[in-house]
Every structure is written in structure tokens, then in C-alpha cells.
Design an enzyme around this catalytic site. Structure first.
Site, PDB file in Angstrom:
ATOM      1  N   ASP A   9       0.888  -1.155   0.000  1.00  0.00           N
ATOM      2  CA  ASP A   9       0.000   0.000   0.000  1.00  0.00           C
ATOM      3  C   ASP A   9       0.932   1.213   0.000  1.00  0.00           C
ATOM      4  OD1 ASP A   9      -2.325   1.639   0.478  1.00  0.00           O
ATOM      5  OD2 ASP A   9      -1.618   1.820   2.551  1.00  0.00           O
ATOM      6  N   ASP A  11      -0.021   5.091   0.846  1.00  0.00           N
ATOM      7  CA  ASP A  11      -0.222   6.069   1.923  1.00  0.00           C
ATOM      8  C   ASP A  11      -0.207   5.395   3.293  1.00  0.00           C
ATOM      9  OD1 ASP A  11      -0.704   8.398   0.248  1.00  0.00           O
ATOM     10  OD2 ASP A  11      -2.603   7.473  -0.297  1.00  0.00           O
ATOM     11  N   GLY A  46      -7.356   4.098   3.351  1.00  0.00           N
ATOM     12  CA  GLY A  46      -7.566   3.034   2.368  1.00  0.00           C
ATOM     13  C   GLY A  46      -8.799   3.205   1.497  1.00  0.00           C
ATOM     14  N   VAL A  47      -9.714   4.099   1.883  1.00  0.00           N
ATOM     15  CA  VAL A  47     -10.931   4.245   1.074  1.00  0.00           C
ATOM     16  C   VAL A  47     -10.781   5.378   0.051  1.00  0.00           C
ATOM     17  CG1 VAL A  47     -12.496   3.262   2.806  1.00  0.00           C
ATOM     18  CG2 VAL A  47     -12.092   5.705   2.785  1.00  0.00           C
ATOM     19  N   ARG A  49     -11.451   8.610  -2.533  1.00  0.00           N
ATOM     20  CA  ARG A  49     -11.744  10.023  -2.257  1.00  0.00           C
ATOM     21  C   ARG A  49     -13.251  10.237  -2.089  1.00  0.00           C
ATOM     22  NH1 ARG A  49      -9.458  13.476  -6.881  1.00  0.00           N
ATOM     23  NH2 ARG A  49      -7.694  12.103  -6.433  1.00  0.00           N
ATOM     24  N   SER A 117      -5.198   5.373  -4.186  1.00  0.00           N
ATOM     25  CA  SER A 117      -4.998   6.783  -4.537  1.00  0.00           C
ATOM     26  C   SER A 117      -4.817   7.017  -6.028  1.00  0.00           C
ATOM     27  CB  SER A 117      -3.776   7.330  -3.801  1.00  0.00           C
ATOM     28  OG  SER A 117      -3.484   8.631  -4.269  1.00  0.00           O
ATOM     29  N   LYS A 118      -5.482   8.078  -6.499  1.00  0.00           N
ATOM     30  CA  LYS A 118      -5.315   8.498  -7.896  1.00  0.00           C
ATOM     31  C   LYS A 118      -4.071   9.373  -8.043  1.00  0.00           C
ATOM     32  CE  LYS A 118     -10.126   8.056  -9.089  1.00  0.00           C
ATOM     33  NZ  LYS A 118     -11.436   8.662  -9.217  1.00  0.00           N
ATOM     34  N   ASP A 171      -1.597  -0.489   6.091  1.00  0.00           N
ATOM     35  CA  ASP A 171      -1.816   0.213   7.367  1.00  0.00           C
ATOM     36  C   ASP A 171      -3.304   0.434   7.618  1.00  0.00           C
ATOM     37  OD1 ASP A 171      -2.188   2.206   5.339  1.00  0.00           O
ATOM     38  OD2 ASP A 171      -2.038   3.717   6.921  1.00  0.00           O
TER      39      ASP A 171
HETATM   40  C1  BG6 Z   1      -5.636   5.995   0.072  1.00  0.00           C
HETATM   41  C2  BG6 Z   1      -5.688   6.777   1.368  1.00  0.00           C
HETATM   42  O1  BG6 Z   1      -4.348   5.517  -0.131  1.00  0.00           O
HETATM   43  O2  BG6 Z   1      -6.017   6.819  -1.025  1.00  0.00           O
HETATM   44  C3  BG6 Z   1      -7.090   7.371   1.530  1.00  0.00           C
HETATM   45  O3  BG6 Z   1      -5.403   5.926   2.449  1.00  0.00           O
HETATM   46  C4  BG6 Z   1      -7.447   8.202   0.309  1.00  0.00           C
HETATM   47  O4  BG6 Z   1      -7.122   8.148   2.705  1.00  0.00           O
HETATM   48  C5  BG6 Z   1      -7.333   7.356  -0.954  1.00  0.00           C
HETATM   49  O5  BG6 Z   1      -8.777   8.690   0.424  1.00  0.00           O
HETATM   50  C6  BG6 Z   1      -7.633   8.132  -2.230  1.00  0.00           C
HETATM   51  O6  BG6 Z   1      -6.629   9.084  -2.418  1.00  0.00           O
HETATM   52  P1  BG6 Z   1      -6.587  10.166  -3.561  1.00  0.00           P
HETATM   53  O7  BG6 Z   1      -5.130  10.564  -3.616  1.00  0.00           O
HETATM   54  O8  BG6 Z   1      -7.025   9.502  -4.846  1.00  0.00           O
HETATM   55  O9  BG6 Z   1      -7.486  11.267  -3.170  1.00  0.00           O
HETATM   56 MG    MG Z   2      -2.707   3.188   3.580  1.00  0.00          MG
END
Ligand code: BG6
Ligand code: MG
Length: 211
Positions: A9, A11, A46-47, A49, A117-118, A171
């Protein structure tokens, strides 16, 4: 080590961007008169946006928000977040992380990133981590975010590995669930250790080397 690949993972595992997510969401929440706490922020680990915003809006008491307004909030949150990301550099990655990635590669393991994450590519570039990985699966490539296993299954497919030979480092509880659903081994680090729901618990990234 009985694994053929490690899927990380991003973040909260390779980099510590939680504080930036928190600050950006806090600003958006303030506009909506929502009291957004660190505890609320922990639920966003982990969820995606969009799902994060849905969780934040559980505390919202104002008039209903149009889809257009929601899109605007998401875009502005991301712009605020990216202002923080722009300041990131290779020094935001610990020596422990870099040394471990190097050793795992030397030991012949395939390495991948599996993140909701994007902004994954941007973060990997800013921190000079891209070259350590054989593949990256991220939020731009999936339709269902963790705890759905899609992002991890995609990562395994990219590196040509059977899920049962992959170890996921996470995490977030949602990420541990996703790894289980993918039929992969799981190691919890940081906050995910508290729930004792995963196969392994590690204190630092280098502990992977002795699993
Ligand atoms: C995850 C984070 O890795 O990415 C989340 O743990 C976040 O908190 C998700 O909402 C989406 O991230 P992003 O960068 O696409 O806004
Ligand atoms: Mg994470």
C-alpha cells in the site's frame, strides 16, 4: 521467505501522507461546518476520495448537496492535497523503506504498489520511488476500492503472480480485508495492527525481511 512478491500500500506504508489528507479534508469540512477530527480521518484510511467524502458528510447537517457541488468539493480537496504533495521529495521516504525495497529486489522478489490513490504516480515520482517497483496498480485503474480486492488482484496480474504467492503490506483495516479477499498473505503495519485482524503484524518495513 515463502513469497514470490510483495505488494505495498502507498499512503501510510511507504509514505506518510495522512497528515496532508487530514489538512485538506479539514478545510473542506470547515466550509460545511463539520467538525472533522483525527479520529474521523482514521476512518478514511484506504478508502477512495469519494467514499471519504461520504464518511465526512455523515456529520453534515446543512441543505442537501447537488452532485455538482460534490464534484466541486472533491476537486478542491484534491487541489489542496496536491499543494502539500508538491513539497514532497526523496527525503520523505525513510532509509528503512528504501533499504528494504532494495534488499527484497536483490532477493529476487517482485515488488508492486496497490493503492486506492489516484495520486500514486505523482507521489512515487516526487519521492523517487518509481524505479523500485515492477508494477503499480492504483485508484485510476479500478472501479471498486478497498476492502474490495480489485487493486491487489490487478497488481498481481501486472507482475504475473498467483495471489497466494503475494504478501500485502497495509496500514488500513480496509486494506487487510482486501488482501484477504484477494487470497493473499497480509502484514499489518501502523494503525492496522490495532485490530489484530491480519496474518502478520510488523513494526517496521524491514521486518518483512524476516517473515
Ligand atoms: C488511500 C488513502 O491511499 O487513497 C485514503 O489511504 C485516500 O485516505 C485514498 O482517500 C484516495 O486518495 P486520492 O489521492 O485519490 O485522493
Ligand atoms: Mg494506507
Amino acid at each position: 521467505m515463502g513469497f514470490g512478491a510483495v505488494i505495498f500500500d502507498l499512503d501510510g506504508v511507504l509514505v506518510f501522507t495522512d497528515k496532508y489528507h487530514y489538512l485538506a479534508w479539514k478545510e473542506i469540512a470547515k466550509e460545511l461546518s463539520i467538525d472533522f477530527t483525527q479520529e474521523d480521518n482514521n476512518r478514511l484510511r484506504g478508502v477512495s476520495r469519494r467514499e471519504s467524502l461520504d464518511i465526512i458528510l455523515e456529520k453534515y447537517k446543512g441543505p442537501s448537496l447537488s452532485e455538482e457541488k460534490i464534484e466541486d468539493l472533491l476537486e478542491r480537496k484534491n487541489n489542496l492535497y496536491r499543494e502539500y504533495l508538491k513539497e514532497m521529495s526523496p527525503s520523505d521516504v525513510t532509509k528503512d523503506v528504501r533499504d528494504t525495497l532494495k534488499k527484497l529486489r536483490e532477493n529476487g522478489l517482485k515488488l508492486a504498489v496497490g493503492s486506492s490513490s489516484k495520486n500514486t504516480s505523482f507521489i512515487l515520482e516526487k519521492t523517487d520511488l518509481t524505479d523500485y517497483f515492477d508494477a503499480v496498480a492504483d485508484g485510476t485503474m479500478i472501479t471498486r476500492s478497498k476492502p474490495d480486492p480489485e487493486v491487489f488482484l490487478k497488481a498481481a496480474e501486472f507482475i504475473g503472480m498467483d495471489p497466494k504467492d503475494c504478501l500485502v503490506i497495509e496500514d488500513a483495516d480496509a486494506g487487510i480485508e482486501a488482501a484477504k479477499a484477494a487470497g493473499m498473505h497480509q502484514a499489518a503495519i501502523g494503525a492496522a495492527r490495532d485490530s489484530h485482524a491480519s496474518e502478520y503484524e510488523i513494526e517496521s518495513i524491514s521486518d518483512i525481511l524476516s517473515l
